[in-house]
Design a protein around this motif. Structure first.
Motif, PDB file in Angstrom:
ATOM      1  N   TRP A 181      -8.415 -51.211 -49.421  1.00  8.18           N
ATOM      2  CA  TRP A 181      -8.544 -49.782 -49.726  1.00  8.18           C
ATOM      3  C   TRP A 181      -9.853 -49.257 -49.151  1.00  8.18           C
ATOM      4  O   TRP A 181     -10.896 -49.869 -49.303  1.00  8.18           O
ATOM      5  N   ARG A 182      -9.749 -48.122 -48.487  1.00 14.38           N
ATOM      6  CA  ARG A 182     -10.931 -47.499 -47.891  1.00 14.38           C
ATOM      7  C   ARG A 182     -11.203 -46.166 -48.572  1.00 14.38           C
ATOM      8  O   ARG A 182     -10.274 -45.391 -48.819  1.00 14.38           O
ATOM      9  N   PRO A 183     -12.454 -45.865 -48.872  1.00 11.26           N
ATOM     10  CA  PRO A 183     -12.784 -44.596 -49.544  1.00 11.26           C
ATOM     11  C   PRO A 183     -12.654 -43.415 -48.592  1.00 11.26           C
ATOM     12  O   PRO A 183     -12.711 -43.578 -47.370  1.00 11.26           O
ATOM     13  N   PRO A 184     -12.516 -42.212 -49.139  1.00  7.21           N
ATOM     14  CA  PRO A 184     -12.434 -41.008 -48.308  1.00  7.21           C
ATOM     15  C   PRO A 184     -13.826 -40.536 -47.893  1.00  7.21           C
ATOM     16  O   PRO A 184     -14.837 -41.136 -48.276  1.00  7.21           O
ATOM     17  N   SER A 207     -17.160 -42.884 -53.368  1.00 13.64           N
ATOM     18  CA  SER A 207     -17.831 -44.099 -53.841  1.00 13.64           C
ATOM     19  C   SER A 207     -16.860 -45.097 -54.450  1.00 13.64           C
ATOM     20  O   SER A 207     -17.265 -46.170 -54.903  1.00 13.64           O
ATOM     21  N   GLY A 208     -15.587 -44.746 -54.463  1.00 13.41           N
ATOM     22  CA  GLY A 208     -14.582 -45.623 -55.048  1.00 13.41           C
ATOM     23  C   GLY A 208     -14.449 -45.477 -56.545  1.00 13.41           C
ATOM     24  O   GLY A 208     -13.733 -46.255 -57.183  1.00 13.41           O
ATOM     25  N   ASN A 209     -15.155 -44.510 -57.141  1.00 12.28           N
ATOM     26  CA  ASN A 209     -15.055 -44.280 -58.576  1.00 12.28           C
ATOM     27  C   ASN A 209     -13.764 -43.539 -58.907  1.00 12.28           C
ATOM     28  O   ASN A 209     -13.405 -42.569 -58.236  1.00 12.28           O
ATOM     29  N   VAL A 210     -13.083 -43.989 -59.952  1.00 12.41           N
ATOM     30  CA  VAL A 210     -11.823 -43.366 -60.346  1.00 12.41           C
ATOM     31  C   VAL A 210     -12.101 -42.119 -61.176  1.00 12.41           C
ATOM     32  O   VAL A 210     -12.795 -42.184 -62.191  1.00 12.41           O
ATOM     33  N   SER A 211     -11.554 -40.997 -60.733  1.00  8.10           N
ATOM     34  CA  SER A 211     -11.695 -39.772 -61.528  1.00  8.10           C
ATOM     35  C   SER A 211     -10.597 -39.699 -62.587  1.00  8.10           C
ATOM     36  O   SER A 211     -10.861 -39.467 -63.762  1.00  8.10           O
ATOM     37  N   LEU A 269      -6.875 -53.196 -65.054  1.00 11.15           N
ATOM     38  CA  LEU A 269      -7.093 -53.346 -63.614  1.00 11.15           C
ATOM     39  C   LEU A 269      -8.571 -53.152 -63.252  1.00 11.15           C
ATOM     40  O   LEU A 269      -8.904 -52.933 -62.085  1.00 11.15           O
ATOM     41  N   HIS A 270      -9.432 -53.254 -64.246  1.00 10.08           N
ATOM     42  CA  HIS A 270     -10.857 -52.975 -64.056  1.00 10.08           C
ATOM     43  C   HIS A 270     -11.481 -53.851 -62.966  1.00 10.08           C
ATOM     44  O   HIS A 270     -12.224 -53.361 -62.109  1.00 10.08           O
ATOM     45  N   ASP A 271     -11.195 -55.155 -62.992  1.00 13.08           N
ATOM     46  CA  ASP A 271     -11.816 -56.071 -62.031  1.00 13.08           C
ATOM     47  C   ASP A 271     -11.395 -55.752 -60.603  1.00 13.08           C
ATOM     48  O   ASP A 271     -12.222 -55.771 -59.681  1.00 13.08           O
ATOM     49  N   GLU A 311     -12.502 -53.301 -55.158  1.00 11.05           N
ATOM     50  CA  GLU A 311     -12.202 -52.309 -54.123  1.00 11.05           C
ATOM     51  C   GLU A 311     -13.351 -51.301 -53.998  1.00 11.05           C
ATOM     52  O   GLU A 311     -13.653 -50.837 -52.893  1.00 11.05           O
ATOM     53  N   ARG A 312     -13.978 -50.963 -55.113  1.00  9.98           N
ATOM     54  CA  ARG A 312     -15.109 -50.048 -55.067  1.00  9.98           C
ATOM     55  C   ARG A 312     -16.273 -50.652 -54.280  1.00  9.98           C
ATOM     56  O   ARG A 312     -16.991 -49.973 -53.570  1.00  9.98           O
TER      57      ARG A 312
END
Length: 234
Positions: free
Chosen positions: A71-74, A104-108, A221-223, A228-229
């Motif tokens: 997975w790549r960040p935007p 930053s890969g943080n989930v909103s 799915l935290h880990d 991915e982050r």
């Protein structure tokens, strides 16, 4: 499994084959349903690939690096939203899910739901994209990239005239673009879309048919989200 003369793709799949047989047996006995052999094997091979991508070292004994699609960040200021529709057949519910992350890969936010009356996976995926866009608009997102590993739905949204059978659904999705400053549709690899896939699968697997939308990502799915982050798929 220790027979080195056989292709690795076969030997490493054996545990999943046993699990597949067990799941199919339970589906026949307790749910009176059975997924086609080809579809079941295809789904199984995707799970095998995903597991080894997430759990095996990136460097083989030969010293060669494995080509892993992660997975790549935007870009900064853009939200990337992975979507997936877990469609099985026209009779059963389909589990759908989306998960939105920043640069930053943080989930909103992430969401899941169960939908019905979906004759095929393409329709289920289009409905999932429409649902995700509506939700993100309500949350105040202005720039978003919608990604899916189902390349046909991305092709349909980019070239709607080539998909006349789905004209109405595609038009509904494209009309939602007017709510945003920027919307892009991109194809993701199966491994890079793994989080959305697993959330969607949990709808039918765990009987989670109640729709919900929450801040952050699922705790179970935290880990993987953390890996991915950090840009590390191992």
């Amino acid at each position: 499994m220790e027979d080195k003369s056989r292709p690795q793709v076969i030997t490493r799949s054996i545990p999943w084959i046993i699990w597949l047989i067990w799941k199919n047996r339970n589906s026949i006995l307790y749910a009176d349903t059975q997924v086609s052999k080809d579809k079941a094997l295809s789904n199984m091979m995707q799970k095998v690939e995903q597991w080894f991508i997430l759990n095996c070292p990136a460097v083989q004994n030969t010293g060669e690096r494995i080509n892993i699609e992660i997975w790549r960040p935007p870009e900064e200021g853009v939200i990337k939203c992975n979507v997936h529709a877990n469609w099985r057949n026209a009779v059963l519910h389909s589990g759908v899910a989306w998960i939105a992350r920043d640069e930053s890969g943080n989930v909103s936010h992430h969401a899941r739901d169960a939908i019905i009356n979906t004759p095929n996976r393409l329709i289920a995926e289009l409905q999932c994209v429409s649902w995700a866009l509506n939700s993100l608009s309500d949350l105040g997102v202005t720039k978003v990239i919608i990604t899916s590993d189902y390349k046909e739905v991305m092709e349909a949204l980019k070239s709607p005239r080539q998909w006349p059978r789905y004209r109405d659904l595609i038009h509904q999705v494209l009309k939602l673009k007017d709510k945003f400053v920027m919307v892009a549709f991109e194809t993701e690899s199966v491994s890079a879309n793994g989080i959305a896939r697993d959330i969607a699968r949990s709808v039918l697997r765990d009987g989670r048919f109640q729709s919900y939308l929450v801040l952050g990502g699922p705790s179970w799915l935290h880990d993987r989200l953390a890996r991915e982050r950090n840009g590390n798929s191992i």
